[in-house]
Scaffold this motif. Structure first.
Motif, PDB file in Angstrom:
ATOM      1  N   ILE A  52      24.939  47.640  41.873  1.00 15.58           N
ATOM      2  CA  ILE A  52      25.717  46.667  42.722  1.00 15.58           C
ATOM      3  C   ILE A  52      24.853  45.494  43.053  1.00 15.58           C
ATOM      4  CG2 ILE A  52      27.464  46.241  44.552  1.00 15.58           C
ATOM      5  CD1 ILE A  52      28.444  48.024  42.264  1.00 15.58           C
ATOM      6  N   ILE A  53      25.327  44.098  42.760  1.00 16.18           N
ATOM      7  CA  ILE A  53      24.582  42.990  43.227  1.00 16.18           C
ATOM      8  C   ILE A  53      25.436  42.213  44.257  1.00 16.18           C
ATOM      9  CG2 ILE A  53      23.636  40.797  42.562  1.00 16.18           C
ATOM     10  CD1 ILE A  53      21.757  42.647  41.563  1.00 16.18           C
ATOM     11  N   ALA A  54      25.113  42.183  45.462  1.00 13.14           N
ATOM     12  CA  ALA A  54      25.904  41.366  46.432  1.00 13.14           C
ATOM     13  C   ALA A  54      25.257  40.184  47.151  1.00 13.14           C
ATOM     14  CB  ALA A  54      26.481  42.694  47.528  1.00 13.14           C
ATOM     15  N   ASP A  55      25.819  39.122  46.891  1.00  9.10           N
ATOM     16  CA  ASP A  55      25.296  37.707  47.154  1.00  9.10           C
ATOM     17  C   ASP A  55      25.894  37.134  48.604  1.00  9.10           C
ATOM     18  OD1 ASP A  55      23.724  35.415  47.363  1.00  9.10           O
ATOM     19  OD2 ASP A  55      24.808  34.397  45.628  1.00  9.10           O
ATOM     20  N   GLU A  56      25.256  37.456  49.824  1.00 11.91           N
ATOM     21  CA  GLU A  56      25.909  36.897  50.962  1.00 11.91           C
ATOM     22  C   GLU A  56      27.086  37.640  51.216  1.00 11.91           C
ATOM     23  OE1 GLU A  56      24.032  35.539  53.323  1.00 11.91           O
ATOM     24  OE2 GLU A  56      22.485  34.301  52.515  1.00 11.91           O
ATOM     25  N   PRO A  57      27.558  38.721  51.066  1.00 10.87           N
ATOM     26  CA  PRO A  57      28.748  39.259  50.953  1.00 10.87           C
ATOM     27  C   PRO A  57      29.538  39.177  52.281  1.00 10.87           C
ATOM     28  CG  PRO A  57      27.337  41.212  51.075  1.00 10.87           C
ATOM     29  CD  PRO A  57      26.558  39.902  50.771  1.00 10.87           C
ATOM     30  N   THR A  58      28.760  39.082  53.383  1.00 16.87           N
ATOM     31  CA  THR A  58      29.910  38.846  54.602  1.00 16.87           C
ATOM     32  C   THR A  58      29.480  37.373  55.174  1.00 16.87           C
ATOM     33  OG1 THR A  58      27.674  39.396  55.905  1.00 16.87           O
ATOM     34  CG2 THR A  58      29.035  41.388  55.088  1.00 16.87           C
ATOM     35  N   ALA A  59      29.257  36.512  54.454  1.00 16.78           N
ATOM     36  CA  ALA A  59      29.017  35.081  55.059  1.00 16.78           C
ATOM     37  C   ALA A  59      30.353  34.721  55.458  1.00 16.78           C
ATOM     38  CB  ALA A  59      28.595  34.309  53.654  1.00 16.78           C
ATOM     39  N   HIS A  60      31.511  34.996  54.976  1.00 14.87           N
ATOM     40  CA  HIS A  60      32.581  34.582  55.390  1.00 14.87           C
ATOM     41  C   HIS A  60      33.493  35.322  55.824  1.00 14.87           C
ATOM     42  CE1 HIS A  60      31.345  30.653  53.615  1.00 14.87           C
ATOM     43  NE2 HIS A  60      31.407  31.257  52.459  1.00 14.87           N
ATOM     44  N   LEU A  61      33.157  36.586  56.327  1.00 15.86           N
ATOM     45  CA  LEU A  61      33.877  37.707  56.920  1.00 15.86           C
ATOM     46  C   LEU A  61      33.725  37.790  58.322  1.00 15.86           C
ATOM     47  CD1 LEU A  61      33.427  40.367  54.112  1.00 15.86           C
ATOM     48  CD2 LEU A  61      35.101  38.510  54.205  1.00 15.86           C
ATOM     49  N   ASP A  62      34.947  38.307  59.144  1.00 14.84           N
ATOM     50  CA  ASP A  62      34.541  38.589  60.600  1.00 14.84           C
ATOM     51  C   ASP A  62      34.100  39.950  60.553  1.00 14.84           C
ATOM     52  OD1 ASP A  62      36.645  40.459  60.039  1.00 14.84           O
ATOM     53  OD2 ASP A  62      38.272  39.219  60.708  1.00 14.84           O
ATOM     54  N   GLN A  63      33.886  40.256  62.114  1.00 15.54           N
ATOM     55  CA  GLN A  63      33.113  41.605  62.368  1.00 15.54           C
ATOM     56  C   GLN A  63      33.841  42.777  61.420  1.00 15.54           C
ATOM     57  OE1 GLN A  63      30.075  41.880  64.071  1.00 15.54           O
ATOM     58  NE2 GLN A  63      30.011  44.026  63.573  1.00 15.54           N
ATOM     59  N   GLN A  64      35.072  43.043  61.809  1.00 19.87           N
ATOM     60  CA  GLN A  64      35.796  43.872  61.156  1.00 19.87           C
ATOM     61  C   GLN A  64      35.685  44.251  59.678  1.00 19.87           C
ATOM     62  OE1 GLN A  64      39.801  44.057  62.449  1.00 19.87           O
ATOM     63  NE2 GLN A  64      40.459  45.938  60.894  1.00 19.87           N
TER      64      GLN A  64
END
Length: 248
Positions: A185-197
């Motif tokens: 699994i390749i994840a590129d900045e997967p939380t860049a636009h997500l809130d904490q939850q």
């Protein structure tokens, strides 16, 4: 700098040590616009290894080279020089057709923008990566339904993506990444636009995938990710190179 082995507690000096079991880059370099005034060396002679079943975070500021390195590892780009070895094969030397097959078979991709098609249904979005593959319609639906059920989206399969919440769209993106049954699994900045939850939810999903045997490689500048308990090693990038003094 020695790495840390989450499973055994042992130190392992692996950043510059070949590990042919899954992924190994040797002096990998990527230059954009070579021999032009706007030439950029995005990745500069990087040698790293990723073992089977590891969770590795590539961290660094914007422009550090981590996303470019991720694209080289994931066979989305070819190096200007050096080697990218995936499961014992130097993929940089493969034809475009064979490289595409390796990318589809070995890797699942999670992007920071999700890259979903908003007017298609959840089911259609998840099945999209299968259309170039020799998989019949019944098997496509079986795979998609199984993954959607695992991610709690079975009752949303016929809903258009634009009507989903952010968390639901995130899970659709994960389901799409898994549809080809990839090993990595390749994840590129997967939380860049997500809130904490939503970031916490994504990390729980990645933890489950790793527990099921998936190797996970993430590029990030988010401390929530590179300090997370599931991460075996952090490889810090700066100016296109590995910052050994800031890698663990």
């Amino acid at each position: 700098m020695e790495g840390r082995d989450r499973r055994s507690g042992r130190g392992d000096a692996v950043i510059n040590s070949p590990d042919p079991s899954l992924i190994f880059t040797e002096e990998a370099t990527k230059v954009y616009n070579p021999r032009r005034p706007d030439e950029v060396c995005a990745v500069d002679k990087v040698t790293v290894a990723v073992g089977r079943g590891e969770v590795v975070a590539l961290k660094g500021p914007s422009g550090s080279g981590k996303t470019t390195l991720l694209s080289l590892i994931g066979c989305m780009a070819r190096p200007t020089s050096g080697r990218i070895v995936v499961d014992g094969r130097d993929v940089a030397k493969l034809s475009e057709e064979v490289l595409t097959k390796v990318r589809r078979r070995k890797f699942g991709f999670i992007f920071q923008q999700f890259n979903l098609i908003s007017d298609l249904t959840v089911l259609d979005n998840v099945m999209l990566p299968l259309y170039p593959v020799d998989v019949g319609p019944a098997e496509m639906r079986r795979r998609a339904d199984s993954i959607l059920a695992e991610l709690g989206l079975q009752d949303k399969r016929a809903r258009r993506v634009r009507k989903l919440s952010g968390g639901e769209q995130q899970r659709v993106a994960v389901a799409r990444a898994l549809i080809n049954e990839p090993e990595i699994i390749i994840a590129d900045e997967p939380t860049a636009h997500l809130d904490q939850q939503l970031s916490d939810e994504l990390m729980r999903i990645l933890e489950d995938l790793n527990r099921d045997g998936k190797t996970v490689i993430i590029s990030t500048h988010d401390a929530l990710i590179y300090n997370h308990r599931i991460v075996d090693r952090v490889i810090a990038m700066r100016d296109g190179r590995v910052d050994a003094g800031d890698s663990t």
